[in-house]
Design a protein around this motif. Structure first.
Motif, PDB file in Angstrom:
ATOM      1  N   ASN A  30      26.954  -2.826 -19.192  1.00 55.55           N
ATOM      2  CA  ASN A  30      27.582  -2.247 -18.000  1.00 55.55           C
ATOM      3  C   ASN A  30      26.834  -1.039 -17.457  1.00 55.55           C
ATOM      4  O   ASN A  30      26.638  -0.922 -16.247  1.00 55.55           O
ATOM      5  CB  ASN A  30      29.032  -1.875 -18.306  1.00 55.55           C
ATOM      6  N   LEU A  78      23.702  -1.752 -15.358  1.00 53.32           N
ATOM      7  CA  LEU A  78      23.810  -2.576 -14.146  1.00 53.32           C
ATOM      8  C   LEU A  78      23.088  -2.000 -12.925  1.00 53.32           C
ATOM      9  O   LEU A  78      22.381  -2.738 -12.229  1.00 53.32           O
ATOM     10  CB  LEU A  78      25.285  -2.831 -13.826  1.00 53.32           C
ATOM     11  N   GLN A 109      27.806  -9.071 -10.448  1.00 56.43           N
ATOM     12  CA  GLN A 109      28.892  -9.290 -11.408  1.00 56.43           C
ATOM     13  C   GLN A 109      28.626 -10.478 -12.325  1.00 56.43           C
ATOM     14  O   GLN A 109      29.202 -10.578 -13.417  1.00 56.43           O
ATOM     15  CB  GLN A 109      30.216  -9.503 -10.677  1.00 56.43           C
ATOM     16  N   ILE A 152      27.749  -9.976 -15.969  1.00 57.02           N
ATOM     17  CA  ILE A 152      28.894  -9.866 -16.869  1.00 57.02           C
ATOM     18  C   ILE A 152      29.637 -11.192 -16.969  1.00 57.02           C
ATOM     19  O   ILE A 152      29.951 -11.677 -18.065  1.00 57.02           O
ATOM     20  CB  ILE A 152      29.861  -8.764 -16.393  1.00 57.02           C
ATOM     21  N   ASN A 153      29.919 -11.807 -15.822  1.00 58.58           N
ATOM     22  CA  ASN A 153      30.775 -12.990 -15.801  1.00 58.58           C
ATOM     23  C   ASN A 153      30.144 -14.215 -16.455  1.00 58.58           C
ATOM     24  O   ASN A 153      30.845 -15.040 -17.044  1.00 58.58           O
ATOM     25  CB  ASN A 153      31.185 -13.322 -14.364  1.00 58.58           C
ATOM     26  N   SER A 161      37.340  -5.193 -14.725  1.00 63.66           N
ATOM     27  CA  SER A 161      37.126  -4.722 -13.352  1.00 63.66           C
ATOM     28  C   SER A 161      36.892  -3.219 -13.322  1.00 63.66           C
ATOM     29  O   SER A 161      35.979  -2.729 -12.642  1.00 63.66           O
ATOM     30  CB  SER A 161      38.340  -5.073 -12.485  1.00 63.66           C
ATOM     31  N   PHE A 163      33.367  -2.379 -14.853  1.00 60.35           N
ATOM     32  CA  PHE A 163      32.269  -2.752 -13.967  1.00 60.35           C
ATOM     33  C   PHE A 163      32.156  -1.767 -12.800  1.00 60.35           C
ATOM     34  O   PHE A 163      31.078  -1.220 -12.524  1.00 60.35           O
ATOM     35  CB  PHE A 163      32.516  -4.175 -13.456  1.00 60.35           C
ATOM     36  N   LEU A 191      37.573  -9.843 -12.379  1.00 61.48           N
ATOM     37  CA  LEU A 191      36.377  -9.155 -11.905  1.00 61.48           C
ATOM     38  C   LEU A 191      35.872  -9.770 -10.601  1.00 61.48           C
ATOM     39  O   LEU A 191      35.463  -9.047  -9.682  1.00 61.48           O
ATOM     40  CB  LEU A 191      35.281  -9.209 -12.971  1.00 61.48           C
ATOM     41  N   THR A 236      35.827  -7.381  -7.365  1.00 64.09           N
ATOM     42  CA  THR A 236      34.501  -7.093  -6.812  1.00 64.09           C
ATOM     43  C   THR A 236      34.373  -7.612  -5.386  1.00 64.09           C
ATOM     44  O   THR A 236      33.825  -6.927  -4.505  1.00 64.09           O
ATOM     45  CB  THR A 236      33.405  -7.719  -7.693  1.00 64.09           C
TER      46      THR A 236
END
Length: 474
Positions: A27, A30, A45, A48-49, A279, A282, A407, A411
């Protein structure tokens, strides 16, 4: 050859440590990844996802493979896959390459994590020793999440973002060398069992399609053929997943478990908890560096009080559920999550960290663990002992999937609001601030939904033994 069970625990816990570490360590890197690889705001994102969705989507399949092939074999395979893809992620030179590596890395984690837990439960006999081992396992996993943000900041500032991935490689190599010496080759079940790979693929593909559709709604528009088509395909895949699970002799997700109100409500609650947490993490990691001007290390240190609050909160919640009941603790946790997110949403670029961010971090840290501990206990309270493992797997998968979907929604709405602010003449910093606020308000809405959902949860007062077993299994 006689092996010390505590040496076995050390190897297993270290492997689980790096899996959890990898969720948070990335994180703080990023903003640097975005700048170096030219990620767009909406595609970032997926770093992460991609990991979270594959990890959650294949977690149950990993457990089933450990049953059939033997947990040590699957543990080694998952660990090697995790290590190789960590190296590949660090060598990535494009967004697509990094996202692909992260997805396969999540698959590696989904294989090794349940296999490691299976070895642990068979290494330690039921009772005091297993409870101690489970406590060490859970504690190190929690510590991995907390230390990840600081470790990530140190690596990014002193070396480069690539090292948040490279750091896994020597650890994996050392663990693979130690496994034949310290980890026994045990078998979890006898008899033939099926993989249900089709179920895992359909479920994960359906979820990824829905997340992709939500992400693409900002640049393409909700009514576009692309977004509508992908969302419809995602729903169709999930319906197919349910059909396959209903007909399977050995389903990945035994749908009969959801007849339990406790499991159904707890799974939904933990999914919302994951949505709020991922969320917030991030958005705030980016906000601290791009709006407030933190270095990666400063951002990591600023997250530490939240991790500390979560560790203290876990101890308090474990004691409180035995005195006042699970629903009371869970409801308090959900309310604290709302308060923490609302406080964080009011922060601005020039305000003091101590007055504007620290209270929100601490309150939110207590809140998410206040929901998590009683939610895990309640989830397995009505299932048969032989199905407790499957129920815990479902709950863990729901948490990961809820985090990924949440997220994507947060986002997308945050980016849309940032873009609108820029269109109406706001400066870059003002627009990012506004987008950050909007995103955290949406995350707070998830927490409000959790408050309402918790009212439908049963009130339980577990014994000490039930508490240890439920939280360790989850």
């Amino acid at each position: 050859m006689r092996r010390s069970p505590w040496a076995t625990l050390a190897v297993l816990a270290l492997a689980q440590f790096i899996v959890v570490l990898d969720v948070t360590i990335v994180n703080v890197a990023l903003p640097h990844i975005q700048a170096d690889l030219n990620f767009s705001a909406d595609s970032l994102q997926w770093v992460i996802n991609a990991y979270t969705l594959l990890f959650g989507g294949f977690l149950l399949l990993g457990g089933r493979m450990a049953d059939l092939l033997g947990p040590r074999r699957v543990f080694v395979g998952g660990l090697l896959l995790f290590g190789v893809t960590s190296l590949v992620a660090g060598l990535s030179n494009s967004p697509e390459f990094l996202i692909g590596a992260r997805a396969v890395q999540g698959l590696g984690g989904a294989l090794l994590s349940p296999a490691a837990l299976a070895i642990l439960t068979m290494t330690f006999a039921h009772g005091r020793e297993r409870n101690i081992a489970m406590g060490v396992w859970g504690g190190l996993a929690g510590l991995g999440g907390t230390l990840g943000v600081v470790a990530g900041g140190l690596l990014v500032d002193s070396l480069s973002w690539q090292w948040v991935f490279f750091v896994n490689v020597p650890i994996v190599l050392a663990l693979v060398a130690l496994i034949p010496v310290f980890v026994p080759d045990v078998r979890h079940h006898s008899g033939r069992r099926t993989f249900d790979t089709l179920g895992a693929v359909l479920g994960t593909a359906g979820l990824m399609a829905i997340v992709y559709g939500v992400v693409r709604s900002e640049p393409a528009g909700w009514g576009s053929f692309e977004v509508v088509g992908v969302l419809v395909a995602g729903v169709a895949l999930l319906i197919s997943f349910v059909v396959v699970e209903r007909r399977s002799a050995a389903p990945l997700v035994p749908l009969r478990l959801f007849r339990s109100r406790a499991l159904s409500v707890s799974s939904a609650s933990l999914a919302l908890n994951g949505a709020g947490f991922l969320s917030m993490f991030f958005l705030t990691a980016i906000y601290l560096q791009q709006v407030r001007g933190d270095s990666a290390l400063d951002a990591g240190v600023h997250f530490l009080p939240m991790g500390g609050a979560a560790i203290v909160g876990a101890v308090l919640a474990s004691q409180l559920v035995q005195r006042v009941g699970t629903r009371t603790v869970q409801l308090s946790g959900a309310v604290l999550s709302v308060v923490g997110l609302l406080l964080l949403s009011q922060a601005d670029a020039s305000g003091s960290y101590v007055s504007q961010l620290l209270p929100g971090f601490i309150i939110f840290g207590f809140g998410i663990i206040g929901v998590g501990v009683p939610g895990q206990i309640t989830a397995v309270s009505e299932v048969q002992p032989q199905e407790a493992g499957a129920a815990s797997g479902v709950v863990n998968a729901m948490y990961q999937v809820g985090g990924a979907l949440g997220l994507a929604i947060v986002t997308t709405l945050s980016i849309t609001h940032t873009t609108n602010e820029l269109t109406h003449g706001a400066t870059q910093q003002q627009a990012l601030e506004a987008g950050f606020e909007r995103g955290l308000l949406v995350a707070a809405a998830f927490a409000v939904a959790n408050v309402l959902l918790t009212l439908a949860s049963p009130q339980l007062q577990p014994t000490s033994e039930q508490l240890t077993e439920a939280t360790a299994a989850a």
